[in-house]
Each structure stands twice: as structure tokens, then as C-alpha cells.
Design an enzyme around this catalytic site. Sequence first.
Site, PDB file in Angstrom:
ATOM      1  N   ASP A   1       4.260   0.583  11.953  1.00 39.82           N
ATOM      2  CA  ASP A   1       3.044  -0.026  11.398  1.00 39.82           C
ATOM      3  C   ASP A   1       2.862  -1.494  11.813  1.00 39.82           C
ATOM      4  O   ASP A   1       1.842  -2.106  11.479  1.00 39.82           O
ATOM      5  CB  ASP A   1       3.024   0.094   9.869  1.00 39.82           C
ATOM      6  CG  ASP A   1       2.704   1.514   9.418  1.00 39.82           C
ATOM      7  OD1 ASP A   1       2.355   2.353  10.268  1.00 39.82           O
ATOM      8  OD2 ASP A   1       2.808   1.787   8.198  1.00 39.82           O
TER       9      ASP A   1
ATOM     10  N   LYS B   1       0.826  -1.215   0.000  1.00 41.71           N
ATOM     11  CA  LYS B   1       0.000   0.000   0.000  1.00 41.71           C
ATOM     12  C   LYS B   1       0.859   1.264   0.000  1.00 41.71           C
ATOM     13  O   LYS B   1       0.634   2.177  -0.786  1.00 41.71           O
ATOM     14  CB  LYS B   1      -0.908   0.004   1.235  1.00 41.71           C
ATOM     15  CG  LYS B   1      -1.600   1.316   1.501  1.00 41.71           C
ATOM     16  CD  LYS B   1      -2.476   1.256   2.719  1.00 41.71           C
ATOM     17  CE  LYS B   1      -1.844   1.730   3.993  1.00 41.71           C
ATOM     18  NZ  LYS B   1      -1.585   3.178   4.085  1.00 41.71           N
ATOM     19  N   ASN B   2       1.845   1.291   0.890  1.00 40.80           N
ATOM     20  CA  ASN B   2       2.617   2.529   1.043  1.00 40.80           C
ATOM     21  C   ASN B   2       3.588   2.776  -0.102  1.00 40.80           C
ATOM     22  O   ASN B   2       4.189   3.853  -0.178  1.00 40.80           O
ATOM     23  CB  ASN B   2       3.358   2.533   2.386  1.00 40.80           C
ATOM     24  CG  ASN B   2       2.401   2.733   3.545  1.00 40.80           C
ATOM     25  OD1 ASN B   2       1.212   2.988   3.334  1.00 40.80           O
ATOM     26  ND2 ASN B   2       2.907   2.608   4.753  1.00 40.80           N
TER      27      ASN B   2
ATOM     28  N   ARG C   1      -5.041  10.503   4.291  1.00 37.56           N
ATOM     29  CA  ARG C   1      -3.948  11.434   4.526  1.00 37.56           C
ATOM     30  C   ARG C   1      -2.861  11.334   3.469  1.00 37.56           C
ATOM     31  O   ARG C   1      -2.218  12.303   3.118  1.00 37.56           O
ATOM     32  CB  ARG C   1      -3.361  11.113   5.895  1.00 37.56           C
ATOM     33  CG  ARG C   1      -3.321  12.281   6.782  1.00 37.56           C
ATOM     34  CD  ARG C   1      -2.479  12.019   7.991  1.00 37.56           C
ATOM     35  NE  ARG C   1      -1.797  13.234   8.350  1.00 37.56           N
ATOM     36  CZ  ARG C   1      -0.657  13.604   7.836  1.00 37.56           C
ATOM     37  NH1 ARG C   1      -0.031  12.817   6.977  1.00 37.56           N
ATOM     38  NH2 ARG C   1      -0.117  14.740   8.179  1.00 37.56           N
TER      39      ARG C   1
ATOM     40  N   ARG D   1      -0.101  14.960  13.090  1.00 33.19           N
ATOM     41  CA  ARG D   1       0.608  14.605  11.858  1.00 33.19           C
ATOM     42  C   ARG D   1       1.022  15.886  11.135  1.00 33.19           C
ATOM     43  O   ARG D   1       0.403  16.300  10.162  1.00 33.19           O
ATOM     44  CB  ARG D   1      -0.297  13.754  10.935  1.00 33.19           C
ATOM     45  CG  ARG D   1      -0.890  12.490  11.534  1.00 33.19           C
ATOM     46  CD  ARG D   1       0.071  11.344  11.631  1.00 33.19           C
ATOM     47  NE  ARG D   1       0.541  10.821  10.378  1.00 33.19           N
ATOM     48  CZ  ARG D   1       0.020   9.780   9.735  1.00 33.19           C
ATOM     49  NH1 ARG D   1      -1.045   9.175  10.208  1.00 33.19           N
ATOM     50  NH2 ARG D   1       0.567   9.344   8.615  1.00 33.19           N
TER      51      ARG D   1
ATOM     52  N   CYS E   1      -4.656  12.805  13.394  1.00 34.28           N
ATOM     53  CA  CYS E   1      -5.482  11.617  13.271  1.00 34.28           C
ATOM     54  C   CYS E   1      -5.318  10.808  14.535  1.00 34.28           C
ATOM     55  O   CYS E   1      -4.587  11.216  15.434  1.00 34.28           O
ATOM     56  CB  CYS E   1      -5.134  10.823  12.018  1.00 34.28           C
ATOM     57  SG  CYS E   1      -3.545  10.030  12.112  1.00 34.28           S
TER      58      CYS E   1
ATOM     59  N   ARG F   1      -8.823  -0.386   4.353  1.00 30.25           N
ATOM     60  CA  ARG F   1      -7.953   0.642   3.749  1.00 30.25           C
ATOM     61  C   ARG F   1      -6.620   0.019   3.361  1.00 30.25           C
ATOM     62  O   ARG F   1      -5.966   0.493   2.430  1.00 30.25           O
ATOM     63  CB  ARG F   1      -7.689   1.766   4.760  1.00 30.25           C
ATOM     64  CG  ARG F   1      -8.844   2.713   4.981  1.00 30.25           C
ATOM     65  CD  ARG F   1      -8.389   3.904   5.796  1.00 30.25           C
ATOM     66  NE  ARG F   1      -7.036   4.258   5.433  1.00 30.25           N
ATOM     67  CZ  ARG F   1      -6.060   4.538   6.298  1.00 30.25           C
ATOM     68  NH1 ARG F   1      -6.293   4.541   7.576  1.00 30.25           N
ATOM     69  NH2 ARG F   1      -4.854   4.831   5.878  1.00 30.25           N
TER      70      ARG F   1
END
Length: 423
Positions: free
Chosen positions: A308, A22-23, A92, A121, A116, A400
Site C-alpha cells: 500500500d 482504515k484497514n 471490497r 483478488r 479490481c 476512500r
Amino acid sequence: MDRFVIEGGKELNGSVVASGAKNAVLPILAGCVMAEGTSIIHNVPDLQDVRTMIKILEYLGAKIKFKGGTIELDAKNINRYDAPYEFVKTMRASIALLGPLIARFGKARFSLPGGCVIGPRPIDLHIKGLQKLGVDIKIEDGYIVADAKNGLKGNYIFLGGSFGSSVLATANVMCAATLAKGTTVIEFAACEPEITDLANFLVKMGAKISGIGSPCLTIFGTKKLKATQHKVIPDRIETGTFLLAGAITGGCVSVEKCQPLHLGAFFEKLIDTGVEVITGKNFVTVKGRKNWKSTDVVTLPYPGFPTDLQAQMMAFLTLADGVSVITEKVFPERFIHAAELNRFGASINLDGSKAIVKGVKKLFGARVMASDLRASAALVLAGLAAEGTTYVSRIYHLFRGYENFEEKLRSLGAEIKREKDIT
Ligand code: UD1
């Protein structure tokens, strides 16, 4: 809204295939904006965040086809350079478009992302880096208004902040610098594998970048970037989550088509607890055990232990023999999951940016609420190990960032189903 119902206490065994990261895919899709052609991106996970990024890109004017894990993105007709609040508040990471839009249009208008649940952030590093490239930045009505009237110019940029490097600030500044005049040096760049993947993608587009993977990136500006093809790296956080699902249930789980080299710090900690970790070129197997030991964890930017995976590791350590101390050095307030884990009978106390986890013999099924993406995964892990039934509500957070999450868990023997949450 849906919730998960989990019948815990089943040992998980078998193997799953890692999805694309994802990132990595989010900044790569943002980077496509800089080429006026059709970019083709493979190994794209079907995630809510990817769908949101597609929506924003379509709003900007891109034409996108997403089928069978491949995205074709035609950026030719992109004619907007603004990202309204509705988009930025849902995701974000849409901030990753800021650098690419400035590079392409010389300007951008972006809603300021707020804080958040994982803490404040700030985006001061994004702003500082872009200003150093010659971008004039004003904050107006909650929007960042960026204008590079005189074009982008290479510069020396020290991009470290109070918490070390920033992943998306590095992505933004690196993207913008590829189309700047002259040479840019980014000192204290993030070294996360997802930044390396983005840099490799930019190089395929024609960017000239040296020092890829290191904290010092040198970018030699070029006039134009061309559309290209790229295969996204496997998701190291998803891989770690599934390995912990094996370990916390005392089973034996393999993740295939992953990149074990990206998870060194995580494996060290698993091995400390007594779990066996077997790695190959592109697979990892974890052999769980009935009892495991406590260990201390400090989250850090890559190659340190990833923030994470902190929540998922915490779930695992609730059942360890002894006391574990988890220190969060990336997002010091990222502990909302601790109170929810205590609902399973865990014993976690918070002390500033530290969580003290006293191992308990058993967890018991509970009704819990997901607060963010990785916290949701931690609650599911606890539910899998707990005796009895667990209900996890607000699981939309999970989608997500995890592709086919419950299907993958079921294929390992988990009893997990999704149902409408009527409570
Ligand atoms: C990315 C990841 C996220 C991960 C995080 C840290 C994506 C889409 N998201 O988020 O999953 O948890 O990296 O590995 O890739 N900071 C500042 N000023 C800034 C920017 C950040 O002080 O301008 C601070 C943050 O508050 C935090 C630390 O730097 O304490 C790291 O944040 P950062 O790396 O920027 O996180 P993201 O890139 O937003």
C-alpha cells in the site's frame, strides 16, 4: 466529479496528525456484529470506506452514531446476514463481514467480489478457512452462500496462499473462530498491525486468542462476546504518504500521533535513499534533501515493505539519482500508476511484477487520472514535486482512504485545491 489542481515545486514543511487506520477500523466495525450490545470505537477516520461500511451495517439492522471520530454501534437488532452486489462492488473490504455474520447467525449470503484494478483478488483462502471451521459454502448466482448448520468447530487451518498470508482472510477466520466450539489454530496468519488491532479488540470483547501479532494464532472458542470500547491504531500508510510528501519536495515533515514501530521496512528504504528519518515514541520526522539516491524495493506481507506504499514510493524514486527496481510480491499487477507517472516525465518500464524506475532530474506538471486509492496518492505526490500545474482527476478514489487529505497537505504549505472536473 472533482479533481485536484496542484501548483508543484513548493517545499513542504511542518507537521500533521495521523488519522485512525482504515484497514483496522473496517474489520473492527465488522467484528462489532458479533456482540449483541453497543460497541464504542474511537479514533475512527471519516473516510468514504468507513461511510460505506456504516451503510452496510445499517442495512443489516445496526443502529450507528458517528460523531467526532467516535462510532457507537448497537448491533442488537441486526437481523440480516446478506451483502448484495451494490455494497461489495463499492468496497471490497465488506468481505470482512463474512466471518462475523457466520459467527453470529450461522449463515451468510455474500456477493462475490470481482477483481479490481490492482489485479485479481481471489477469496479462496477465506473460503478454505471457513470450510475448515465447518461452514458449508456454495457459490450460487455470483453469491457465496455460507451455512454452518452444525455450528462452528475449531480446527487446524493452514492459511498461506501463493502470495503469502491474507489480511482479510485472517480477519474472517479469526472472527469466526472466536465463537466456534473448541480450539482453532491458524498457521500462516497475517501479522499486519491491523490484524493485531482487530485481535486486541476481540480480546476486549471476551475472545481468547494467543499468539497475537505472530503467524500462528490460537483461538479458544467461547460462547458469547460482549460489546466493548476500543481506540483504533494510527494509519501507517497515511503516515508513510505524508512523510513521502515531505521527502519528495525536499522539505521537513513530521507526523504526530503515529506508530513508528509499524513502518520499519519503509524507513529502511527511505534511509537508503539518503533521507534522514528521526523517530520518537509516537512521531516521525523526515528531513528531505535536494538529491536522493535510488534503491530497490520488494513489497511483502508485514513486516516487509507494504504494497500500500509501493505507488507512493515509486513516485518518490522517479526523482532519485540512479535506477531503482520495485518488485511487487503481494499484488504482482499493481502498476497502473506507472504509466500515469510517466506523463510527468518519469521513466518507468514494467517487466512482469517488476518496475524499473530510471531517475530523472525533473517532473513536469501533467493531466493525470487516478485509478485506485494508493495510486491517487502517488499522483498527488508527483504533482507536488513537479514543475508547473498538475490536474488529478477521479480523486474520489483518494477519499476512500485519506481523511482531510488536501487540508493536511495545505497545512504543510502545498498549493492544492479541489474543483469540479468539467473535462
Ligand atoms: C488488505 C488491505 C489492502 C492491502 C492488502 C495487502 C484491507 C481492507 N485491505 O487487503 O489495503 O493492499 O491487504 O496488504 O485491509 N489472496 C489469495 N487468496 C485469498 C485472499 C488473498 O490468493 O483468498 C492473495 C491476494 O490476491 C494477494 C495476497 O493474497 O496477492 C494478499 O491479499 P490480502 O492480504 O488478502 O489482501 P486484502 O486482505 O484483500
